[in-house]
Each structure stands twice: as C-alpha cells, then as structure tokens.
Scaffold this motif. Structure first.
Motif, PDB file in Angstrom:
ATOM      1  N   SER A   1       0.827  -1.208   0.000  1.00  0.00           N
ATOM      2  CA  SER A   1       0.000   0.000   0.000  1.00  0.00           C
ATOM      3  C   SER A   1       0.858   1.254   0.000  1.00  0.00           C
ATOM      4  O   SER A   1       0.542   2.240  -0.663  1.00  0.00           O
ATOM      5  CB  SER A   1      -0.913   0.016   1.219  1.00  0.00           C
ATOM      6  N   LYS A   2       1.950   1.200   0.740  1.00  0.00           N
ATOM      7  CA  LYS A   2       2.819   2.376   0.793  1.00  0.00           C
ATOM      8  C   LYS A   2       3.467   2.633  -0.563  1.00  0.00           C
ATOM      9  O   LYS A   2       3.577   3.776  -0.996  1.00  0.00           O
ATOM     10  CB  LYS A   2       3.879   2.195   1.870  1.00  0.00           C
ATOM     11  N   TYR A   3       3.918   1.560  -1.204  1.00  0.00           N
ATOM     12  CA  TYR A   3       4.474   1.736  -2.545  1.00  0.00           C
ATOM     13  C   TYR A   3       3.449   2.426  -3.421  1.00  0.00           C
ATOM     14  O   TYR A   3       3.737   3.400  -4.113  1.00  0.00           O
ATOM     15  CB  TYR A   3       4.809   0.381  -3.189  1.00  0.00           C
ATOM     16  N   LYS A   4       2.240   1.913  -3.363  1.00  0.00           N
ATOM     17  CA  LYS A   4       1.195   2.410  -4.242  1.00  0.00           C
ATOM     18  C   LYS A   4       0.966   3.908  -4.032  1.00  0.00           C
ATOM     19  O   LYS A   4       0.946   4.681  -4.987  1.00  0.00           O
ATOM     20  CB  LYS A   4      -0.100   1.634  -3.984  1.00  0.00           C
ATOM     21  N   ARG A   5       0.838   4.295  -2.779  1.00  0.00           N
ATOM     22  CA  ARG A   5       0.585   5.703  -2.483  1.00  0.00           C
ATOM     23  C   ARG A   5       1.731   6.582  -2.961  1.00  0.00           C
ATOM     24  O   ARG A   5       1.539   7.647  -3.542  1.00  0.00           O
ATOM     25  CB  ARG A   5       0.396   5.891  -0.982  1.00  0.00           C
ATOM     26  N   LEU A   6       2.925   6.113  -2.692  1.00  0.00           N
ATOM     27  CA  LEU A   6       4.088   6.896  -3.109  1.00  0.00           C
ATOM     28  C   LEU A   6       4.133   7.019  -4.625  1.00  0.00           C
ATOM     29  O   LEU A   6       4.338   8.113  -5.168  1.00  0.00           O
ATOM     30  CB  LEU A   6       5.363   6.223  -2.599  1.00  0.00           C
TER      31      LEU A   6
ATOM     32  N   MET B   1     -16.485  10.945  10.337  1.00  0.00           N
ATOM     33  CA  MET B   1     -17.527  11.128   9.310  1.00  0.00           C
ATOM     34  C   MET B   1     -17.197  12.302   8.402  1.00  0.00           C
ATOM     35  O   MET B   1     -17.567  12.322   7.241  1.00  0.00           O
ATOM     36  CB  MET B   1     -18.880  11.358   9.985  1.00  0.00           C
ATOM     37  N   GLU B   2     -16.522  13.289   8.974  1.00  0.00           N
ATOM     38  CA  GLU B   2     -16.238  14.484   8.180  1.00  0.00           C
ATOM     39  C   GLU B   2     -14.804  14.512   7.650  1.00  0.00           C
ATOM     40  O   GLU B   2     -14.333  15.529   7.159  1.00  0.00           O
ATOM     41  CB  GLU B   2     -16.517  15.723   9.041  1.00  0.00           C
ATOM     42  N   TYR B   3     -14.148  13.389   7.787  1.00  0.00           N
ATOM     43  CA  TYR B   3     -12.743  13.307   7.400  1.00  0.00           C
ATOM     44  C   TYR B   3     -12.620  13.315   5.886  1.00  0.00           C
ATOM     45  O   TYR B   3     -13.016  12.373   5.206  1.00  0.00           O
ATOM     46  CB  TYR B   3     -12.145  12.031   7.978  1.00  0.00           C
ATOM     47  N   LYS B   4     -12.054  14.388   5.366  1.00  0.00           N
ATOM     48  CA  LYS B   4     -12.052  14.584   3.916  1.00  0.00           C
ATOM     49  C   LYS B   4     -11.111  13.631   3.188  1.00  0.00           C
ATOM     50  O   LYS B   4     -11.317  13.289   2.033  1.00  0.00           O
ATOM     51  CB  LYS B   4     -11.631  16.022   3.595  1.00  0.00           C
ATOM     52  N   GLU B   5     -10.067  13.220   3.862  1.00  0.00           N
ATOM     53  CA  GLU B   5      -9.049  12.401   3.196  1.00  0.00           C
ATOM     54  C   GLU B   5      -9.599  11.065   2.713  1.00  0.00           C
ATOM     55  O   GLU B   5      -9.049  10.472   1.788  1.00  0.00           O
ATOM     56  CB  GLU B   5      -7.871  12.139   4.132  1.00  0.00           C
ATOM     57  N   PHE B   6     -10.650  10.609   3.364  1.00  0.00           N
ATOM     58  CA  PHE B   6     -11.211   9.314   2.962  1.00  0.00           C
ATOM     59  C   PHE B   6     -11.563   9.303   1.477  1.00  0.00           C
ATOM     60  O   PHE B   6     -11.337   8.314   0.787  1.00  0.00           O
ATOM     61  CB  PHE B   6     -12.451   8.994   3.790  1.00  0.00           C
ATOM     62  N   ALA B   7     -12.119  10.428   1.023  1.00  0.00           N
ATOM     63  CA  ALA B   7     -12.544  10.492  -0.371  1.00  0.00           C
ATOM     64  C   ALA B   7     -11.379  10.187  -1.303  1.00  0.00           C
ATOM     65  O   ALA B   7     -11.516   9.450  -2.278  1.00  0.00           O
ATOM     66  CB  ALA B   7     -13.119  11.869  -0.669  1.00  0.00           C
ATOM     67  N   LYS B   8     -10.220  10.727  -0.977  1.00  0.00           N
ATOM     68  CA  LYS B   8      -9.049  10.510  -1.824  1.00  0.00           C
ATOM     69  C   LYS B   8      -8.676   9.043  -1.925  1.00  0.00           C
ATOM     70  O   LYS B   8      -8.113   8.597  -2.910  1.00  0.00           O
ATOM     71  CB  LYS B   8      -7.848  11.281  -1.257  1.00  0.00           C
ATOM     72  N   ASP B   9      -8.954   8.302  -0.858  1.00  0.00           N
ATOM     73  CA  ASP B   9      -8.605   6.888  -0.857  1.00  0.00           C
ATOM     74  C   ASP B   9      -9.762   6.030  -1.348  1.00  0.00           C
ATOM     75  O   ASP B   9      -9.702   4.802  -1.285  1.00  0.00           O
ATOM     76  CB  ASP B   9      -8.228   6.441   0.560  1.00  0.00           C
ATOM     77  N   GLY B  10     -10.820   6.677  -1.803  1.00  0.00           N
ATOM     78  CA  GLY B  10     -11.964   5.901  -2.266  1.00  0.00           C
ATOM     79  C   GLY B  10     -12.732   5.245  -1.144  1.00  0.00           C
ATOM     80  O   GLY B  10     -13.394   4.231  -1.327  1.00  0.00           O
TER      81      GLY B  10
END
Lengths: 213, 213
Positions: free
Chosen positions: B10-15, B94-103
């Motif tokens: 997962s880390k490779y992927k994000r990077l 619930m209001e954590y915006k970063e989730f959207a970026k991770d789908g």
DNA sequence: TAGATTGTTAATCGATTAACAATC
DNA sequence: TAGATTGTTAATCGATTAACAATC
C-alpha cells in the motif's frame, strides 16, 4: 522489533490494572498470554527480561508485576503533550476523555487560525508561531500532529526545533525521523488501515485463516 | 508478519501515485526503499513476489507497478464502510475529507441516540438496533468502532452478526477476532501509542539511536 | 508426593539482507 | 564496452516457541 516488546509491556500493564481492580491477586503466564494474544512462553520471557520473579507454583503477583512495569515504563504522570492542528480530528483529541485515565494531558493546541477554535474546549489554543517557544519553555517532549498532509512536514520541523522528541502523526503522510535526529515518529494513517483491512478481508476467504489484532 | 508485506504494498502504491502525478515515469528499487524506509533488496523481493518485472537498467515503470499493485490490492472503489459511535471521534471521522481521496466512503453512522447526532454531517445516522440489518442488506464488509470501551465488544458482535469481516477499533480496549470467526481486527489505541512514544523517548538518550516509524 | 508452573536453553521460524550473476 | 540495476539465492538476523529441568 524492539518496539513490539514495549507495546507488550504496556498491554500487560493495562490488563493487570483491570484484573487488580476486579480483586485478583495472582496471574499465570498462561492467562496473560491468552488475553493479549501471545504464547505463555513469551510472557515468561518478557518478564524474565525485566527481572520479574514469579512463583514456581503460584504464578505472578499482580501487585509486584504492575510495580515493576511502572518502573520500567516510567510512571511519572501526567504526561504532558501538545497538539498541532485543531480541525475536526484535533478537536476530538482535545476532548478525548480516555486520555485522563492514562495520565495524558494535552496542555495546548496550536493552529494557523487560533481564533477560530479557541472556544472549542478548555484546552488553550495558540497560533502555530508560538509553538516552538511554548514547547521549549514547558519542556514538552511529545507532540501530536493533526494538520493536513501538506503542512505535516513543516509542523514536525517546528516541533523538533522546540525540542519535541516523539511525534504521533495523524496526517496521511508518512513522517520519518531523519537519521541522527533522535526523535521517534509513530504514524497513524486511518485510510491506510482501512485499505489494508479490505485487502485482508478480501483475501481471507481463500485461506480461512483469521489473523488477530 | 504477512501483514507487513501488505502494508508495504500500500505504501508503494501511495508513493508511486504521488510520483506519477509529478510526472515521473520510472523508479528504482533504490528510490522506493529510501522513501518508505526499507532496503532496496526488500523492494525488489516484494515486487518479485507479485511478479512485477523491472528493466535491468531502467528500473520499474511506475504505470506498470501501480497497475499491478491495484491488481493485487484490489481496486474496486468506493470502499463502503459503516461507523459505530458518533461521538467526538466518530463525527470527526464522518467528516474526514481524506477518505474520499482513498476511495473510502462512510455510508452510515450508528449510535444509541441517533437523534442527537443526525445533524452532524451528511452521513445518515441510525440507531444501533438497525445496524445488523443495514450491514447485511448493503453487504458492508468493514466497520469502524468509535464507541466507549465498555460498549466496544457488544458493538463488534453486532457487526459480525451483520457480516462485517474487518473491524477498525478506536475504543481503548484490545478487540480480538475469536479463532475461526474469519474476521480481521485492527486496534488503534491512541493512549497506548502515546505511552509507547514516551517510553521510547525517555530511553533513547542512553543509546542515541533513532528508530523510525 | 504428585501436579503445576516458572525460568531458561536450544531449536525453529520467518523475515530481511548481502551478494552476485544476469543483462540492459 | 563500461556501468548500473534487476532478480534471486544463500546467509544472517532476531524474535518466538518448544521443551524441560528446577521447584513450589
């Protein structure tokens, strides 16, 4: 890893405190192993490493173990920490009641816009520009980062300049301690955790295994 | 542990996604290792385990690697999860915006008192009593627990009854997957993290070492 | 005593790394 | 070609466990 050892010690301690409050006096390596999910042999080994004596027949005296664990882990409460980033997550942490039970106290929050959040809790919130001085003057050693990922690196730098030695990072970037800076970083990446869970869940059906923790 | 391997993937992927967005086309095991804090040899070994071919001279093609990582990790977004406990932490999530970026999408929250929190966000909040059915009907596989520790165990039971297969637990109790229940649990114990940081910080002075992450 | 549990050693296990041949 | 990087094997390392003597 060595850190696993420390984590286990903390887990023993928490469990034993609960057992003690229930009136128990002794435990066996057996019980402890079951509860925190390791083998009894490892429990005994851990205890032996911190020179904790048991009784060949009667197991370990809870009181004694807790005392020694406090000894090793450091007991001095309250643990004073600062928090950078007073958005949703930051505010939730400022109001997190469980910290009190662990002797952890967030003594101040910092944000680029201190006005906006000052009313949020009884924890005072200052401008980030004041963080270095505050940390230095109050000799704070631990900082929590709950700012957006783009700011996380800079905020960590400020903390280090103030003398922070340990960082708990909630921003979705992997912060690293630069070699030789003698600072410990623990990243909590919630999105990453969920992704990993998903992977494990999707691939468990084949094997039928059920890994713990 | 096998889980470490997944975490690295997962880390490779994000990077790599970041590198790609910066316009890069190739990477070397070298670069990847530096960035996520492992040896180049381990990067190559990881890639070889998921049959990822590199070029003897030109390193790895970022596009290819991302594609293969998506393949292995599972790409199907959005990842739909439910949340139990809509207190401070729950609402922040619930209001954590970063989730959207991770789908990642929190499709519903549950609380003993749904009225009190319904207005908190655009995520609908229901009574816990409805959780089993909701989870079952919507085939949700991942649940987040953000209830007080005293309720965490029961809430997890409900989730499992509904068919949840992976649990991310923020309550300060160690939840465990009972053997044979084919469920994965990841505990995030913030107090414990801080305590461990404190220990490491206090004991680093002697050795001068600076362990990462 | 018989039974149970600790404390510790040696064996095991798995993950990481060193090293190098293959090759672009 | 010379130089650099992959892919893979064998060695290393560390953490965990099995096992058992000591002993309460």
């Amino acid at each position: 890893m060595h850190r696993d050892f420390i984590v286990r010690l903390s887990k023993y301690k928490r469990l034993l405190q609960k057992l003690k409050s229930l009136g128990l006096v002794k435990v066996f390596s057996n019980n402890l192993g079951d509860a925190i999910g390791v083998s009894p042999a490892l429990v005994r080994k851990d205890f032996s490493l911190i020179s904790l004596p048991g009784n060949k027949r009667g197991g370990y005296n809870i009181e004694t173990v807790i005392a020694q664990l406090n000894n090793v882990l450091g007991e001095e409460s309250p643990h004073r920490v600062v928090l950078a980033g007073c958005g949703k997550i930051g505010r939730a942490l400022m109001e997190y009641k469980e910290f009190a039970k662990d002797g952890i106290e967030i003594v101040a929050g910092f944000d680029i816009d201190p006005e906006a959040v000052r009313s949020a809790s009884r924890v005072p919130v200052h401008a980030v520009s004041q963080m270095i001085d505050f940390v230095r003057e109050n000799r704070i050693k631990i900082g929590i980062i709950a700012v957006p990922d783009s700011a996380a690196g800079q905020v960590m730098d400020l903390m280090l300049q103030g003398g922070i030695r340990g960082v708990l990072n909630f921003a979705p970037v992997e912060l690293k301690s630069t070699p030789g800076c003698s600072c410990v970083v623990q990243n909590v990446n919630i999105g990453l955790e969920i992704e990993n869970l998903l992977y494990l869940v999707n691939h468990m059906e084949h094997t039928g295994e059920s890994p713990d923790e």
